[in-house]
Design an enzyme around this catalytic site. Sequence first.
Site, mmCIF file in Angstrom:
data_model
loop_
_atom_site.group_PDB
_atom_site.id
_atom_site.type_symbol
_atom_site.label_atom_id
_atom_site.label_comp_id
_atom_site.label_asym_id
_atom_site.label_seq_id
_atom_site.Cartn_x
_atom_site.Cartn_y
_atom_site.Cartn_z
ATOM 1 N N HIS A 41 -9.864 -60.128 -0.236
ATOM 2 C CA HIS A 41 -9.967 -60.255 1.390
ATOM 3 C C HIS A 41 -11.424 -59.800 1.533
ATOM 4 O O HIS A 41 -11.789 -60.232 2.774
ATOM 5 C CB HIS A 41 -9.101 -59.369 2.130
ATOM 6 C CG HIS A 41 -9.210 -57.801 2.143
ATOM 7 N ND1 HIS A 41 -8.964 -57.126 1.449
ATOM 8 C CD2 HIS A 41 -9.983 -57.312 2.880
ATOM 9 C CE1 HIS A 41 -9.070 -55.795 1.600
ATOM 10 N NE2 HIS A 41 -9.836 -55.907 2.487
ATOM 11 N N ASP A 86 -4.555 -59.199 -3.990
ATOM 12 C CA ASP A 86 -5.438 -59.019 -3.105
ATOM 13 C C ASP A 86 -6.503 -58.621 -4.586
ATOM 14 O O ASP A 86 -6.755 -57.241 -4.303
ATOM 15 C CB ASP A 86 -5.300 -58.123 -2.271
ATOM 16 C CG ASP A 86 -6.453 -57.833 -1.286
ATOM 17 O OD1 ASP A 86 -7.503 -58.758 -1.406
ATOM 18 O OD2 ASP A 86 -6.583 -56.872 -0.354
ATOM 19 N N GLY A 180 -14.135 -50.423 5.689
ATOM 20 C CA GLY A 180 -15.224 -50.430 4.771
ATOM 21 C C GLY A 180 -15.107 -50.048 3.398
ATOM 22 O O GLY A 180 -15.900 -49.884 2.462
ATOM 23 N N SER A 182 -12.652 -51.055 1.555
ATOM 24 C CA SER A 182 -11.892 -52.109 0.928
ATOM 25 C C SER A 182 -12.602 -52.445 -0.373
ATOM 26 O O SER A 182 -13.918 -52.687 -0.402
ATOM 27 C CB SER A 182 -11.953 -53.272 1.886
ATOM 28 O OG SER A 182 -10.815 -53.164 2.578
ATOM 29 N N GLY A 183 -11.965 -52.973 -1.421
ATOM 30 C CA GLY A 183 -12.459 -53.290 -2.574
ATOM 31 C C GLY A 183 -12.738 -51.977 -3.569
ATOM 32 O O GLY A 183 -12.997 -52.453 -4.694
#
Lengths: 232, 185
Positions: A41, A86, A180, A182-183
């Site tokens: 995402h 994801d 922030g 994410s990932g």
Amino acid sequence: IMGGTKAEEGDWPWQVSLQWSSSHHCGGALISNRYILSAAHCFRSYSDPRQWIATFGTSTISPLQRVGVSSILIHDNYKPETHENDIALVQLDREVTFNRYIHTVCLPEANQAISPGSTAYVTGWGSQSYSGSTVPDLKQGRVNIISNTVCNAPAGYNGAVLSGMLCAGLPEGGVDACQGDSGGPLVQEDSRQHWFIVGIVSWGYQCGLPDKPGVYTRVTAYRDWITQKTGI
Amino acid sequence: MYRPARVTSASRSLNPYLVFFAVVAVVVILAVIIGLLVYFLAFDQKYYFYQSSIQILGKQYSDELSSPATEKYRTLSGSIESMITKTFKESDLKNQFIKAHVVKLRQSGNDVIADIIMKFKFTRRINEASMKSRIESILHQMPNNSEDLDMHPTQLIPITGQYTVQLFTRECGVRSDLINLSEDR
């Protein structure tokens, strides 16, 4: 990271800041000298690799290394509506030089057990409160793995957490990934003091609320996909 | 020439306080010198790292031994590390040996070679050559054929802390406590 503490240089040497037009956008984890594992995402509306750079070190303002991105591989079956699959791979345009402060995290085996109640750490430059802004220095949060059964309780996510996902947080809330992050990686240590990435920061309802833990992409479920795409 | 009968002259006896302070000063200076000598000769210790390659006879290499993520790698590495630890803890270097860690398992012919790093704590004034041969002889005392591990050390190299970092950072998932081979609590 909500409810976390400041990380020191070298504490999480695999942590990457993925920056769009030179401002932090997402986290990532270094899995080889050319590949970073992150969340699909992050790249939904930002898919041009030439606009991305990867930075290493605990500060996004004065990083230890900057490397450009040559390609972005998003999982073919990524479903934004349900957050399924994801996961994404970022290929760097040159090899990263490893040192005490920058090197890879281990990838788990597909059958590696991730026990509910076990300790994990989530790291990132995300906001420290819901709707807050990202921070320039890396933070770390200590959380516990929560079983999907508990996570899917009616008071929790009521069945939205699928088998390719993993929950982590504290029952009483307070420590969690946030915007922030994410990932970024959720990591665990094994019996020989090696650290493995078991989750990728994916989604959650606000940040740090009781019964609403962070939901992560379960990396063991994608171990073969990673090998197929990178050979690692 | 007149010589007065009595001429007052300075007294020849030293001031006892002065003597006392002089003695105390000399004793303190000597104590500091001796203390520093003892410290630097006996207690000032430093960490030393050694790399060794140990041949594991009769152990078939497989892809599972190429990554620290597999249970097979964990089990074999753990056995090698505990065997080395046991050997040194039963030797006269038991107080100097800190830790051993397998940093790589690789194939050699039909056998497996385990690259390991060992950490010791010695005073700065050791004779490094004699210490190296001492460690080698203890490594060669490792019992063979126990726990179905037939281990034969093939080399021992003293390495710098910087090179230790290089060896460790080639592995995945290591943080500074492992790189420093911090003592187990």
